[in-house]
Design a protein around this motif. Structure first.
Motif, short mmCIF file in Angstrom:
data_model
loop_
_atom_site.label_atom_id
_atom_site.label_comp_id
_atom_site.label_asym_id
_atom_site.label_seq_id
_atom_site.Cartn_x
_atom_site.Cartn_y
_atom_site.Cartn_z
N GLN A 1 58.88 21.72 79.28
CA GLN A 1 58.87 23.16 79.47
C GLN A 1 59.59 23.84 78.32
O GLN A 1 60.36 23.21 77.60
CB GLN A 1 59.53 23.53 80.81
CG GLN A 1 61.05 23.63 80.79
CD GLN A 1 61.76 22.30 80.78
OE1 GLN A 1 61.15 21.25 80.73
NE2 GLN A 1 63.09 22.34 80.83
N GLY A 2 59.31 25.13 78.14
CA GLY A 2 60.01 25.89 77.12
C GLY A 2 59.68 25.40 75.73
O GLY A 2 58.52 25.37 75.32
N ALA A 3 60.71 24.97 75.00
CA ALA A 3 60.54 24.50 73.62
C ALA A 3 60.79 23.00 73.54
O ALA A 3 61.69 22.47 74.18
CB ALA A 3 61.49 25.24 72.69
N ALA A 4 59.98 22.34 72.72
CA ALA A 4 60.18 20.93 72.40
C ALA A 4 60.09 20.82 70.88
O ALA A 4 59.00 20.90 70.31
CB ALA A 4 59.13 20.05 73.06
N PHE A 5 61.22 20.68 70.23
CA PHE A 5 61.29 20.71 68.78
C PHE A 5 61.77 19.35 68.24
O PHE A 5 62.54 18.64 68.88
CB PHE A 5 62.26 21.79 68.31
CG PHE A 5 61.68 23.18 68.30
CD1 PHE A 5 60.60 23.52 69.12
CD2 PHE A 5 62.21 24.16 67.49
CE1 PHE A 5 60.07 24.79 69.12
CE2 PHE A 5 61.69 25.45 67.48
CZ PHE A 5 60.61 25.77 68.29
N GLY A 6 61.32 19.04 67.02
CA GLY A 6 61.82 17.87 66.30
C GLY A 6 61.72 16.59 67.11
O GLY A 6 60.65 16.19 67.58
N GLY A 7 62.87 15.94 67.30
CA GLY A 7 62.90 14.66 68.00
C GLY A 7 62.39 14.73 69.41
O GLY A 7 61.96 13.71 69.97
N ALA A 8 62.41 15.91 70.02
CA ALA A 8 61.88 16.06 71.38
C ALA A 8 60.38 15.81 71.42
O ALA A 8 59.85 15.30 72.40
CB ALA A 8 62.19 17.46 71.92
#
Length: 262
Positions: free
Chosen positions: A107-114
């Motif tokens: 949910q929301g933001a998933a950036f880089g390593g996520a």
């Protein structure tokens, strides 16, 4: 073991692992990585666990690497950075190779390593307004450790764009690329539906199927792959669960693993 930045709960054959630093958008550092490594080890060893749900508390799945942690690593030497990167690589590998099926709820933001965490999971469900970003080049870095998993999930062609541009892309785009399996309105309900499906299947067969996929991925279709598939189906047919599943089907009854999950 008590955790500082994650939570781990076991209930009815399901392990629910949550990132728990909502005040910093679940950004991860060496402490969280170490805790996740320990949690995955516990999950793998848990005799009753059959499904793993990876989620997070708060508005965002994860902002990726914690900036203070990254700043501290920039002050360390090359050897220390090698050791640190190896720990993250071990985390991605351990999640990718878990013998139990994994579901990521994003949910929301998933950036880089996520994005890497999501790419390592077997099934990824995302809310419609979720945004993804491989943002590393914006700050002079590269998504190196997660790249094999991300490229496998979204394809090399798409990775060439988004790893170089560092632009955001939404859940629908992620669905089209294959990074996400389903865009849903309610993550909890969608997860419950998938968990029910997985628990209805033979635990041994699910584990064997995961291993089969890993062993055949990117391999040529030749005599070697044919021999491997022939051996695997023969092994599962004569196994206890293979025999039980076939008997239950022919006798029009529920297999014993379905009774165990109820």
């Amino acid at each position: 073991m008590s955790y500082r930045y994650i939570t781990l709960d076991f209930d009815n054959h399901v392990a629910t692992l949550k990132l728990n630093r909502p005040e910093v958008h679940n950004a991860f550092d060496d402490i969280m990585i170490g805790e996740l490594l320990d949690a995955f080890q516990q999950i793998e060893r848990h005799p009753a666990c059959r499904v793993v749900v990876l989620a997070s508390n708060g508005r965002n799945f994860s902002a990726g690497a914690d900036l203070n942690w990254m700043r501290s690593m920039a002050e360390k030497n090359y050897a220390e950075n090698i050791a640190d990167a190896k720990q993250l690589a071990q985390l991605m590998e351990r999640l990718d190779k878990l013998t139990k099926p994994t579901i990521a709820l994003v949910q929301g933001a998933a950036f880089g390593g996520a994005v890497g965490l999501a790419a390592c999971c077997d099934i990824v469900l995302a809310e419609e307004r979720t945004s993804f970003c491989l943002s590393e080049v914006k700050i002079g870095l590269i998504p190196a450790v997660i790249s094999p998993y991300v490229m496998r999930a979204m394809g090399t062609r798409q990775a060439r764009r988004y790893m170089l541009s560092a632009e955001r892309f939404g859940a629908d785009a992620a669905l089209t690329m294959g990074l996400v399996h389903e865009v849903v309105d309610n993550l909890d309900q969608a997860a419950a539906d998938v968990v029910e499906l997985l628990l209805g299947n033979s635990p041994a067969a699910v584990t064997a199927a995961k291993q089969l996929i890993a062993d055949l991925d990117q391999q040529p279709i030749d005599a070697t792959s044919q021999r491997l598939t022939v051996e695997r189906i023969a092994e599962i047919r004569v196994s206890a669960e293979g025999q039980e599943g076939l008997s239950a089907f022919l006798e029009k009854r529920s297999a014993n693993w379905k009774k165990d999950s109820q």
